[in-house]
Design an enzyme around this catalytic site. Structure first.
Site, short mmCIF file in Angstrom:
data_model
loop_
_atom_site.label_atom_id
_atom_site.label_comp_id
_atom_site.label_asym_id
_atom_site.label_seq_id
_atom_site.Cartn_x
_atom_site.Cartn_y
_atom_site.Cartn_z
N SER A 20 33.35 -37.24 -27.25
CA SER A 20 33.51 -36.62 -28.57
C SER A 20 34.36 -37.45 -29.55
CB SER A 20 34.10 -35.22 -28.42
OG SER A 20 33.17 -34.35 -27.81
N LYS A 40 36.23 -21.86 -23.41
CA LYS A 40 35.42 -21.31 -24.49
C LYS A 40 35.57 -19.79 -24.63
CE LYS A 40 32.00 -25.03 -24.49
NZ LYS A 40 30.57 -25.38 -24.45
N ASP A 100 26.81 -24.93 -29.93
CA ASP A 100 26.05 -25.43 -28.79
C ASP A 100 24.55 -25.15 -28.92
OD1 ASP A 100 28.17 -26.57 -27.41
OD2 ASP A 100 28.66 -24.73 -26.36
N LYS A 118 20.76 -10.47 -13.87
CA LYS A 118 21.55 -11.11 -14.93
C LYS A 118 20.67 -11.55 -16.09
CE LYS A 118 25.33 -12.77 -11.99
NZ LYS A 118 26.10 -13.95 -11.51
#
Length: 277
Positions: free
Chosen positions: A16, A65, A101, A155
């Site tokens: 990054s 996050k 994202d 899920k």
């Protein structure tokens, strides 16, 4: 010089800083971007210390996050949908949280890979944070069908139910890997962490329609196990997540600086460096 940073644990491997340095040089922005290794039990304190030192924004990587989501005073709609934050902006009215994202995945597919999603059948593998973050942008891209498949079917079904209202006219379905059947898809996206352990989701070879693209959110110097298996199963094209990394960074840069950098001159040398080891 405005200060920005990536916060995570670990962060030493991150590309990054190089990406944002290239963006800043390209767009003439006076800014710095650094790595900050936060203690596993000290995320919020580390963020607040950076703010006190004049920091303007942060990217957030694993495992913080969810903590970033909880810390933000204001959340964008896509951050709320994702349930996680990877981009923090520090403003006069508090900490703003966003999630870039999913936008990174969709822009990489549509722009870099010239793979339109509108009117296409899309299979999303996984029901964790990566899949959740991608769902809203994928829905907004207008596929003709979007199916979530996960090793634990419950899920996947739960995730689909949470996004049912948002899906609108986009058919959104879900189930286990063993419930996909003989359905064929134009785009198959691996949002599981299987590639980290060189494993492959147990999906049937029939998922790949003629001309299908297999996309792995993970990346490396060599094709991931998922992409190797996809090619053997009949996928016509494969792509890893390096472009997603660059595109999500560009979206964060846009949020912070108000200008979207051109990603192609940044992605190409990054790909070449990765291939060269």
């Amino acid at each position: 010089m405005d200060r920005y940073a990536l916060i995570g644990h670990p962060v030493a491997h991150s590309k990054s800083p190089a990406i944002h340095a290239a963006f800043a040089a390209q767009t003439g922005q006076a800014m710095t971007y650094e790595r900050i290794l936060a203690p596993l039990d000290g995320f919020a304190d580390t963020v607040r210390a950076f703010i006190a030192e004049g920091g303007r924004g942060m990217n957030v990587t694993v495992p913080f996050k969810l903590e970033a989501f909880a810390l933000a005073d204001h959340l964008s709609p896509r951050a709320r949908a994702a349930g996680a934050v990877n981009t923090l902006s520090f403003r006069n009215d508090g900490i703003h949280g966003d999630n870039t994202d999913g936008v990174g995945v969709v822009r990489d597919l549509i722009v870099n890979l010239a793979c339109p999603l509108a009117g296409r059948r899309v299979l999303l593998l996984g029901a964790g944070g990566a899949a959740r973050g991608a769902l809203q942008p994928l829905i907004e891209a207008g596929p003709s069908a979007l199916h979530i498949a996960n090793r634990t079917a419950a899920k996947a079904v739960e995730l689909a139910e949470q996004f049912h209202a948002m899906a609108g006219t986009v058919p959104l379905t879900a189930g286990g890997f063993d419930e996909i059947g003989a359905a064929a898809f134009n785009v198959v996206i691996n949002a599981t962490s299987a590639s980290l352990s060189a494993a492959v989701p147990a999906i049937p070879d029939t998922v790949y329609a003629p001309g299908a693209l297999a996309y792995d959110m993970m990346y490396g110097s060599a094709p991931t196990a998922f992409l190797v298996a996809a090619s053997a199963a009949g996928a016509s094209r494969t792509a890893d997540g390096l472009g997603m990394l660059v595109e999500q960074a560009a979206e964060s840069f846009l949020i912070w600086r108000g200008v979207r950098p051109d990603t192609s001159p940044v992605l190409a040398p990054l790909r070449a460096a990765l291939a060269g080891g």
